[in-house]
Design a protein around this motif. Sequence first.
Motif, mmCIF file in Angstrom:
data_model
loop_
_atom_site.group_PDB
_atom_site.id
_atom_site.type_symbol
_atom_site.label_atom_id
_atom_site.label_comp_id
_atom_site.label_asym_id
_atom_site.label_seq_id
_atom_site.Cartn_x
_atom_site.Cartn_y
_atom_site.Cartn_z
ATOM 1 N N PRO A 237 -71.173 -12.209 31.409
ATOM 2 C CA PRO A 237 -71.702 -13.213 30.472
ATOM 3 C C PRO A 237 -72.448 -12.563 29.309
ATOM 4 N N LEU A 238 -72.426 -13.226 28.184
ATOM 5 C CA LEU A 238 -73.191 -12.768 27.015
ATOM 6 C C LEU A 238 -74.646 -13.157 27.193
ATOM 7 N N SER A 239 -75.535 -12.237 26.858
ATOM 8 C CA SER A 239 -76.970 -12.529 26.960
ATOM 9 C C SER A 239 -77.651 -12.603 25.602
ATOM 10 N N ASP A 240 -77.052 -11.986 24.588
ATOM 11 C CA ASP A 240 -77.678 -11.913 23.270
ATOM 12 C C ASP A 240 -76.675 -12.280 22.190
ATOM 13 N N LEU A 241 -77.118 -13.093 21.245
ATOM 14 C CA LEU A 241 -76.298 -13.470 20.110
ATOM 15 C C LEU A 241 -77.080 -13.243 18.830
ATOM 16 N N TYR A 242 -76.499 -12.480 17.922
ATOM 17 C CA TYR A 242 -77.104 -12.229 16.618
ATOM 18 C C TYR A 242 -78.528 -11.669 16.745
ATOM 19 N N GLY A 243 -78.694 -10.741 17.698
ATOM 20 C CA GLY A 243 -79.957 -10.042 17.840
ATOM 21 C C GLY A 243 -81.033 -10.787 18.593
ATOM 22 N N ARG A 244 -80.692 -11.936 19.179
ATOM 23 C CA ARG A 244 -81.693 -12.716 19.916
ATOM 24 C C ARG A 244 -81.170 -13.072 21.301
ATOM 25 N N ARG A 245 -82.083 -13.112 22.275
ATOM 26 C CA ARG A 245 -81.707 -13.496 23.628
ATOM 27 C C ARG A 245 -81.291 -14.963 23.641
#
Length: 262
Positions: A103-111
């Motif tokens: 799973p992805l945990s961070d998007l665009y430098g933010r959790r």
Amino acid sequence: MVFKRLMQAMGVGGPSVETVLVNPHCRPGGQLEGRIRVAGGEHAVDITHVALGLVTRVEVESADSEYHTDQEFGRGQVSGPFRLEAGQRYDIPFRFQVPWETPLSDLYGRRLPGMTMGLRTELEVARAVDSGDLDAVSVHPLPVHERLLEALLRLGFRFARADVERGHLYGVRQSLPFYQEIEFFPAPRYAGVINQLELTFVTAAAQTQVVLELDKRGGVFTEGRDAFGRFTVDHATHDTVDWAAHLDGWLRQSLTRRGLFS
């Protein structure tokens, strides 16, 4: 960046472990590299193995209850048995393979709100297993994920939160016992008919399976398949498609068939 943890595998005077990551940031299908530093305690011990595993928080639903639990996945052994003398230091370099379906945990430098992700080190001594706290890691999207996420943002959808649910998606090839749902607030043009859009990526080396689900105003779709979209994206050609137009077309068609949009 360095993450540290002290584990006492045999009580007072036992060995300690320090896990050092070269970089806590990764992508699905990538690697985490680092070193596990095992320091001997006051007496010699026989280490059975040292292992690593990714851990995420998973929602579990049963017939009459719902709860959250930590789920380990992608587990790998980084050392077999060895003798650790009193006061001896033993370094174990590792390259940990991050599963494609992570799973992805961070998007665009933010959790991403709702997500927990960490790397856990396990030390076994004399049949006693010590699993320490999590060393936080950040899993960022692949280019194919970014294109689809950016398309939804261009349409006016906004990130809400994410969760990981135990189970398997119908009709989807899936190797892990759970899947991630990334939830979006509706774009203004759809705000009157849906509460949210849920997006799931099930990623492999060459392709990503994409699942979309709509929650309509007043409840979740329960009849037919109009509420669900499922398609496969090739990593080699993902940048040849206008994904904003493609997703907008599916949304309009799905809602129109239900008489909720015109």
